[in-house]
Design a protein around this motif. Structure first.
Motif, PDB file in Angstrom:
ATOM      1  N   ALA A 531       0.712  -1.335   0.057  1.00 55.44           N
ATOM      2  CA  ALA A 531       0.260  -0.033  -0.167  1.00 55.44           C
ATOM      3  C   ALA A 531       0.846   1.101  -0.133  1.00 55.44           C
ATOM      4  O   ALA A 531       0.403   2.378   0.080  1.00 55.44           O
ATOM      5  CB  ALA A 531      -1.024  -0.085   1.370  1.00 55.44           C
ATOM      6  N   GLY A 532       2.332   1.176  -0.179  1.00 55.45           N
ATOM      7  CA  GLY A 532       3.179   2.427  -0.146  1.00 55.45           C
ATOM      8  C   GLY A 532       3.280   2.802   1.160  1.00 55.45           C
ATOM      9  O   GLY A 532       3.750   3.984   1.467  1.00 55.45           O
ATOM     10  N   ILE A 533       3.314   2.079   2.065  1.00 55.48           N
ATOM     11  CA  ILE A 533       3.569   2.562   3.634  1.00 55.48           C
ATOM     12  C   ILE A 533       4.618   1.866   4.042  1.00 55.48           C
ATOM     13  O   ILE A 533       4.703   0.528   4.129  1.00 55.48           O
ATOM     14  CB  ILE A 533       2.096   2.153   4.585  1.00 55.48           C
ATOM     15  N   LYS A 534       5.573   2.494   4.564  1.00 49.10           N
ATOM     16  CA  LYS A 534       6.891   2.072   5.132  1.00 49.10           C
ATOM     17  C   LYS A 534       6.438   1.812   6.814  1.00 49.10           C
ATOM     18  O   LYS A 534       6.214   2.785   7.548  1.00 49.10           O
ATOM     19  CB  LYS A 534       7.937   3.071   4.877  1.00 49.10           C
ATOM     20  N   THR A 535       7.124   0.612   7.135  1.00 47.57           N
ATOM     21  CA  THR A 535       6.985   0.430   8.751  1.00 47.57           C
ATOM     22  C   THR A 535       8.407   0.765   9.373  1.00 47.57           C
ATOM     23  O   THR A 535       9.441   0.052   8.831  1.00 47.57           O
ATOM     24  CB  THR A 535       6.598  -1.021   8.768  1.00 47.57           C
ATOM     25  N   VAL A 536       8.434   1.258  10.382  1.00 40.77           N
ATOM     26  CA  VAL A 536       9.557   1.773  10.830  1.00 40.77           C
ATOM     27  C   VAL A 536       9.496   1.230  12.413  1.00 40.77           C
ATOM     28  O   VAL A 536       8.541   1.375  13.060  1.00 40.77           O
ATOM     29  CB  VAL A 536       9.889   3.316  11.005  1.00 40.77           C
ATOM     30  N   MET A 537      10.259   0.492  12.803  1.00 41.94           N
ATOM     31  CA  MET A 537      10.549  -0.196  14.273  1.00 41.94           C
ATOM     32  C   MET A 537      11.170   0.804  15.114  1.00 41.94           C
ATOM     33  O   MET A 537      12.338   1.290  14.957  1.00 41.94           O
ATOM     34  CB  MET A 537      10.953  -1.417  14.261  1.00 41.94           C
ATOM     35  N   ILE A 538      10.557   1.263  16.330  1.00 43.00           N
ATOM     36  CA  ILE A 538      11.005   2.114  17.500  1.00 43.00           C
ATOM     37  C   ILE A 538      11.025   1.026  18.743  1.00 43.00           C
ATOM     38  O   ILE A 538      10.116   0.663  19.131  1.00 43.00           O
ATOM     39  CB  ILE A 538      10.530   3.310  17.408  1.00 43.00           C
ATOM     40  N   THR A 539      12.316   1.184  19.379  1.00 43.50           N
ATOM     41  CA  THR A 539      12.397   0.163  20.541  1.00 43.50           C
ATOM     42  C   THR A 539      13.543   0.768  21.228  1.00 43.50           C
ATOM     43  O   THR A 539      14.352   1.384  21.065  1.00 43.50           O
ATOM     44  CB  THR A 539      12.609  -1.257  19.992  1.00 43.50           C
ATOM     45  N   GLY A 540      13.423   0.306  22.495  1.00 41.00           N
ATOM     46  CA  GLY A 540      14.464   0.678  23.874  1.00 41.00           C
ATOM     47  C   GLY A 540      15.549  -0.417  23.668  1.00 41.00           C
ATOM     48  O   GLY A 540      16.477  -0.151  24.412  1.00 41.00           O
ATOM     49  N   ASP A 541      15.277  -1.377  22.900  1.00 37.22           N
ATOM     50  CA  ASP A 541      16.406  -2.638  23.129  1.00 37.22           C
ATOM     51  C   ASP A 541      17.355  -2.293  22.283  1.00 37.22           C
ATOM     52  O   ASP A 541      17.627  -1.280  21.673  1.00 37.22           O
ATOM     53  CB  ASP A 541      15.421  -3.687  22.380  1.00 37.22           C
ATOM     54  N   HIS A 542      18.375  -3.080  22.532  1.00 37.98           N
ATOM     55  CA  HIS A 542      19.881  -3.027  22.051  1.00 37.98           C
ATOM     56  C   HIS A 542      19.816  -3.055  20.443  1.00 37.98           C
ATOM     57  O   HIS A 542      18.402  -3.858  20.038  1.00 37.98           O
ATOM     58  CB  HIS A 542      20.810  -4.080  22.420  1.00 37.98           C
ATOM     59  N   ARG A 543      20.610  -2.603  19.696  1.00 35.63           N
ATOM     60  CA  ARG A 543      20.712  -2.694  18.206  1.00 35.63           C
ATOM     61  C   ARG A 543      20.709  -4.016  17.702  1.00 35.63           C
ATOM     62  O   ARG A 543      19.732  -4.268  16.878  1.00 35.63           O
ATOM     63  CB  ARG A 543      22.140  -2.100  17.935  1.00 35.63           C
ATOM     64  N   ASN A 544      21.241  -5.177  18.544  1.00 36.90           N
ATOM     65  CA  ASN A 544      21.478  -6.619  18.068  1.00 36.90           C
ATOM     66  C   ASN A 544      20.008  -7.010  18.081  1.00 36.90           C
ATOM     67  O   ASN A 544      19.548  -7.776  17.276  1.00 36.90           O
ATOM     68  CB  ASN A 544      22.426  -7.283  18.765  1.00 36.90           C
ATOM     69  N   THR A 545      19.164  -6.848  19.205  1.00 35.40           N
ATOM     70  CA  THR A 545      18.041  -7.387  19.536  1.00 35.40           C
ATOM     71  C   THR A 545      16.881  -6.769  18.568  1.00 35.40           C
ATOM     72  O   THR A 545      16.206  -7.581  17.933  1.00 35.40           O
ATOM     73  CB  THR A 545      17.678  -7.092  20.829  1.00 35.40           C
ATOM     74  N   ALA A 546      17.011  -5.459  18.265  1.00 31.32           N
ATOM     75  CA  ALA A 546      16.062  -5.044  17.498  1.00 31.32           C
ATOM     76  C   ALA A 546      16.249  -5.532  15.968  1.00 31.32           C
ATOM     77  O   ALA A 546      15.262  -5.739  15.378  1.00 31.32           O
ATOM     78  CB  ALA A 546      16.243  -3.177  17.574  1.00 31.32           C
ATOM     79  N   LEU A 547      17.627  -5.445  15.621  1.00 38.84           N
ATOM     80  CA  LEU A 547      17.765  -5.930  14.184  1.00 38.84           C
ATOM     81  C   LEU A 547      17.284  -7.328  13.832  1.00 38.84           C
ATOM     82  O   LEU A 547      16.668  -7.619  12.670  1.00 38.84           O
ATOM     83  CB  LEU A 547      19.414  -5.870  13.814  1.00 38.84           C
ATOM     84  N   ALA A 548      17.753  -8.148  14.947  1.00 43.27           N
ATOM     85  CA  ALA A 548      17.144  -9.665  14.693  1.00 43.27           C
ATOM     86  C   ALA A 548      15.597  -9.494  14.416  1.00 43.27           C
ATOM     87  O   ALA A 548      15.081 -10.568  13.756  1.00 43.27           O
ATOM     88  CB  ALA A 548      17.371 -10.399  16.109  1.00 43.27           C
ATOM     89  N   ILE A 549      14.914  -8.859  15.355  1.00 41.05           N
ATOM     90  CA  ILE A 549      13.347  -8.958  15.238  1.00 41.05           C
ATOM     91  C   ILE A 549      12.929  -8.403  13.910  1.00 41.05           C
ATOM     92  O   ILE A 549      11.836  -8.670  13.120  1.00 41.05           O
ATOM     93  CB  ILE A 549      12.781  -8.439  16.520  1.00 41.05           C
ATOM     94  N   ALA A 550      13.686  -7.131  13.478  1.00 40.83           N
ATOM     95  CA  ALA A 550      13.469  -6.256  12.285  1.00 40.83           C
ATOM     96  C   ALA A 550      13.678  -7.448  11.124  1.00 40.83           C
ATOM     97  O   ALA A 550      12.618  -7.399  10.146  1.00 40.83           O
ATOM     98  CB  ALA A 550      14.187  -5.179  12.294  1.00 40.83           C
ATOM     99  N   LYS A 551      14.706  -8.260  11.106  1.00 40.61           N
ATOM    100  CA  LYS A 551      14.833  -9.017   9.968  1.00 40.61           C
ATOM    101  C   LYS A 551      13.797 -10.090   9.863  1.00 40.61           C
ATOM    102  O   LYS A 551      13.435 -10.480   8.834  1.00 40.61           O
ATOM    103  CB  LYS A 551      16.249  -9.547  10.119  1.00 40.61           C
TER     104      LYS A 551
END
Length: 883
Positions: A531-551
């Motif tokens: 639909a042309g909508i980008k999802t951006v994840m914002i979290t207080g977690d560490h970089r690695n944790t956030a990237l693992a879930i984002a992937k």
């Protein structure tokens, strides 16, 4: 005057035990006498008052004048018909306004604040309206105080009371204070918390001493949540459009009347016709239809877990092209489970080792986390932060008796968690008559305060090797997408102050907990992308944790798409504006960073939706185009600042809301285009015929009848369409797009002209089939009636049939569910039935001055009536073939 009484006096007078709270039976009895804890709202207008307001319009006044004129002219049937049309139009307007009002009331009811109370020795969350005097109320940061309370416990508790006292700064509370002076000002009663104020810091417990209109806010009639309904920008624009079209219509009618005068026509009859054409050509029901469609649409959204607090949000939803979403609870299940514990003894994996392998150090760390927690967990019924609930569940799995622990220990002081320190500390009096401080928080924050480590049932000075081991354990947990939390303690004294609580701590351990992604989130992110909508994840977690879930969720593919809060602080606003669209994940961010992110995204021309749940999230929710608060974990402050509340805290609900918002806007657009097309068709017919010098193709009563049939039910039915299932394959609508963009205006004009011209042809044919021409002299009255009847039928049929084609401006009928909108099918059938009744019932036929059509006339009326729909479908098919 509860502020003059001690805690014991208050409890005795209200006959309640703070350890157990009221019983359900007692609460029921008290509710009967106190009534619902709800401030009185403004008295609604009665149905009669609404009906009278529907008649308060200058066009209606003109119609009333027309009624008087027809009576003077002895045209009694015409006067009765005009009067009936006025009354039916007003009745429909009343129905629309009442329907919209009820829907808006239902939405307000859905967003009533919740109260955390203790009843039957059990903590639970209820609607604040169910609160009764004597209830034990638990306060925490972010909650709105649900009633006037006499505080019985306050730990660094602060409330914002500016609405009551005018004091801009939060007020610090002291439960133990007793004010002997009955004249103590409201702002100085620091042993009370007042209804509608907001808890900004700390926590507390209070007993409800006044509810509803007996509260301080009730006394000054500060009617919260009962503000008058205000029109949305969309409705205001349509109102202006209606006024502009009204001026044009009046100008056309003045022109018609002047032309009639020059042509020597019957001025009395033409005055009525001109006035009726003005009424018929002005879409006076536009604003009401929009209000109904909006209110019905957002009520439907509430059933799908999205409560719209501010109606303009519906319009904005269709333009959202970036969703900034919290990870925990929104993208994930918000069901934290501790899977790993790391101490100086090494790694303890609950999934592999089981509870048998837990060492004393692991159990001590778990005990520390239980004591440093504000959550509750009883038989799967939990309150509080999911992270803290998971720590309680860890204690249960290790065999720690939390009930015994609560009885043998007591919290004497605490330093509440805040987003700057990223830690929380409590001073606890233990069962061996000792004092200890327990602290939990991010490892990075605790490391700055730690001087020792707990090892072999003793504490020793911490070494660089210890710190490295703990940091490596945290990194490995983060790589596994686990959220980490560290815990520490230190021996203390009864007089240990808050400023000294977090110094010289002893590191106990580190836990890693899993919050798995929701099953439905990944498909929703894919749908949003289409639909042309980008999802951006914002979290207080560490970089690695956030990237693992984002992937895992297909939000990001590489580490270059991740930026952390500390990195954000090291770049300028201009640099962030230039680079913000390259990032898909923002890790280790604070609520203050969220505001920067929103401003940067908006600076690039994006329409941004932002989620939040905490007190400090309110600024970013207000800064976003669509602020989305969590209904389960969200604080009342966040909910108050938001445009939309998710009752299930689910990312997928945001995507569904955007889809619903797009369809609501599309439906309103269909109604607008339909009304303008129909009204233009009537104007074109009248202007062309009169310019040609023909007799008036429609008389006043016929015009008003057509307006009644086509300007109400079909238009509303189009607004209630289920919507296009493929709407999420389209790009977001530009913010500045109007109803007439993308060819919609051209479609309305061409459609209206075409309907007007084919009706003109039908009018001509009505003369032709009886051997006359409309420009002939001395045409028999029955011939004119026959021609008008044919024009009358063609205009109604063409408008009703044309509404079917407007359900989807791009897809031909054969590609849609023709009977998918039962309301529209019903409106068309009802319109045709009423039209046939007018034709076949002699009294009505004579009243409307109609002539019974012969077989050729009926065939011609049906064929010409279908032409606009057929033409529209051919255009759609040709466009489809070109693509």
């Amino acid at each position: 005057m509860w502020f003059t009484k001690s805690i014991d006096e208050t409890l005795n007078q209200l006959n309640v035990d703070p350890q157990t709270g009221l019983t359900d039976a007692e609460a029921k009895i008290r509710r009967k006498s106190s009534g619902p804890n709800r401030l009185e709202s403004k008295k609604r207008k009665s149905v009669f008052q609404i009906f009278i307001s529907q008649l308060n319009d200058w066009l209606i006044y003109v119609l009333f004048a027309a009624v008087i004129i027809t009576i003077i002219m002895a045209e009694y049937i015409d006067s009765v018909i005009i009067l009936l049309v006025i009354l039916i139009n007003a009745a429909i307007g009343v129905f629309q306004e009442v329907k919209a009002g009820k829907a808006i009331d239902a939405l307000k009811q859905l967003s009533v604040p919740k109260a955390l109370i203790k009843r039957n020795s059990h903590v639970s969350e209820i609607s604040s309206e169910e609160l009764v005097p004597g209830d034990i109320v638990i306060l925490e940061a972010g909650r709105v105080v649900p009633a006037d309370l006499r505080l019985i416990e306050a730990v660094t508790l602060q409330t914002e009371e500016s609405a009551l006292t005018g004091e801009s700064l939060p007020v610090t509370k002291d439960a133990g204070a007793v004010h002997t002076d009955p004249a103590t000002p409201l702002g100085d009663r620091n042993n009370q918390a007042f209804m509608s104020s907001t808890v900004t810091y700390g926590r507390g417990i209070g007993i409800a001493v006044a509810t509803a209109m007996d509260t301080e806010v009730g006394k000054i009639a500060h009617l919260i949540g009962n503000e008058d309904y205000s029109k949305t920008p969309l409705e205001k624009r349509l109102n202006e459009l209606g006024k502009m079209l009204g001026k044009i219509a009046v100008a056309v009618c003045v022109f018609i009347f002047a032309l009639s005068w020059l042509q020597g026509r019957d001025l009395g009859e033409m005055f009525l016709t001109a006035v009726s054409l003005a009424v018929a050509s002005i879409p006076e029901g536009l604003a009401a239809i929009v209000a109904v469609v909006l209110s019905i649409g957002v009520t439907a959204m509430s059933r799908k877990n999205a409560i719209i607090r501010k109606l303009p949000a519906v319009e904005t939803l269709g333009s959202v092209n970036i969703i900034c979403s919290d990870k925990t609870g929104t993208l994930t299940q918000n069901k934290m489970t501790v899977t790993q514990v790391y101490t100086s003894d090494g790694l303890y994996d609950l999934e592999k080792d089981g509870t048998v392998a837990a060492t004393d150090t692991v159990k001590f760390a778990a005990t520390a986390m239980i004591l440093c927690s504000d959550a509750t967990l009883q038989d799967e019924d939990a309150t509080g932060d999911p992270t803290e609930v998971a720590l309680l569940a860890l204690g249960d799995s290790l065999g720690i008796d939390r009930v015994h622990l609560a009885k043998k220990t007591s919290r004497k002081d605490e330093k509440s968690f805040d987003s700057d320190r990223k830690m929380m500390s409590v001073l606890v009096h233990t069962e061996d008559d000792d004092y200890k401080v327990f602290s939990k928080g991010a490892l990075g924050s605790l490391k700055k305060k730690i001087t020792h480590v707990y090892a072999n049932v003793n504490r020793r000075e911490i070494t660089d090797n210890d710190l490295q081991n703990f940091s490596e354990a945290a990194r490995q947990m983060s790589d596994l997408a686990l959220r980490t939390l560290a815990v520490a303690y230190k021996p203390a004294d009864s007089d240990t102050g808050r400023e000294d609580m977090e110094n010289n701590l002893v590191l106990l351990g580190l836990v890693g907990m899993m919050d798995p992604a929701r099953d439905e989130v990944k498909p929703s992110i894919k749908m949003a992308k289409e639909a042309g909508i980008k999802t951006v994840m914002i979290t207080g977690d560490h970089r690695n944790t956030a990237l693992a879930i984002a992937k895992d969720l297909d939000i990001a593919t590489e580490s270059g798409q991740v930026i952390t809060g500390p990195e954000l602080e090291n770049i300028t606003a201009e640099e962030l504006n230039n680079r913000v669209e390259h990032y898909s994940v923002f890790a280790r961010v604070s609520p203050e960073h969220k505001v920067r992110i929103v401003h940067a995204l908006k600076a690039k021309g994006n329409t941004v939706s932002m989620t939040g749940d905490g007190v400090n999230d309110a600024p970013s929710l207000q800064a976003a185009d669509i602020g989305v608060a969590m209904g389960i974990t969200g604080t009342d402050v966040a909910k108050g600042a938001a445009d939309m509340i998710l009752t299930d805290d689910n990312f997928s609900t945001i995507v569904k809301a955007i889809e619903q918002g797009r369809n609501i806007y599309s439906n309103i657009r269909k109604s607008v285009i339909f009304l303008l097309t129909c009204n233009l068709g009537e104007v074109v017919l009248m202007v062309v015929a009169l310019l040609a010098g023909w007799p008036s193709p429609l008389i006043a009563t016929q015009l008003l009848w057509i307006n009644l049939l086509t300007d109400t039910l079909p238009a509303i039915a189009l607004g209630m369409d289920k919507g296009d299932p493929e709407v999420m394959k389209e790009k977001p609508r530009p913010v500045d797009e109007n109803f007439f963009s993308d060819g919609a205006g051209r479609s309305a004009i061409t459609g209206g002209i075409f309907i007007g011209l084919i009706t003109t042809f039908g009018y001509w044919y009505g003369y032709h089939e009886l051997g006359y021409m409309p420009w002939d002299d001395q045409i028999p009255e029955e011939v004119v009636k026959n021609a008008r009847t044919l024009a009358f039928m063609v205009l109604v049929c063409s408008q009703l049939f044309y509404s079917l084609g407007l359900r989807n401006r791009k897809k031909p009928l054969y590609k849609t569910a023709i009977f998918g909108n039962k309301y529209l099918i019903g409106a068309i059938l009802m319109g045709l039935l009423l039209q046939v009744m007018v034709m076949f019932i002699p009294v009505l036929r004579d009243a409307f001055k109609l002539h019974m059509l012969d077989a050729r006339g009926w065939i011609m009326a049906a064929a010409l009536g279908l032409l606009p729909l057929i033409a529209l479908e051919i255009i759609k098919i040709l466009r489809l073939l070109r693509k």
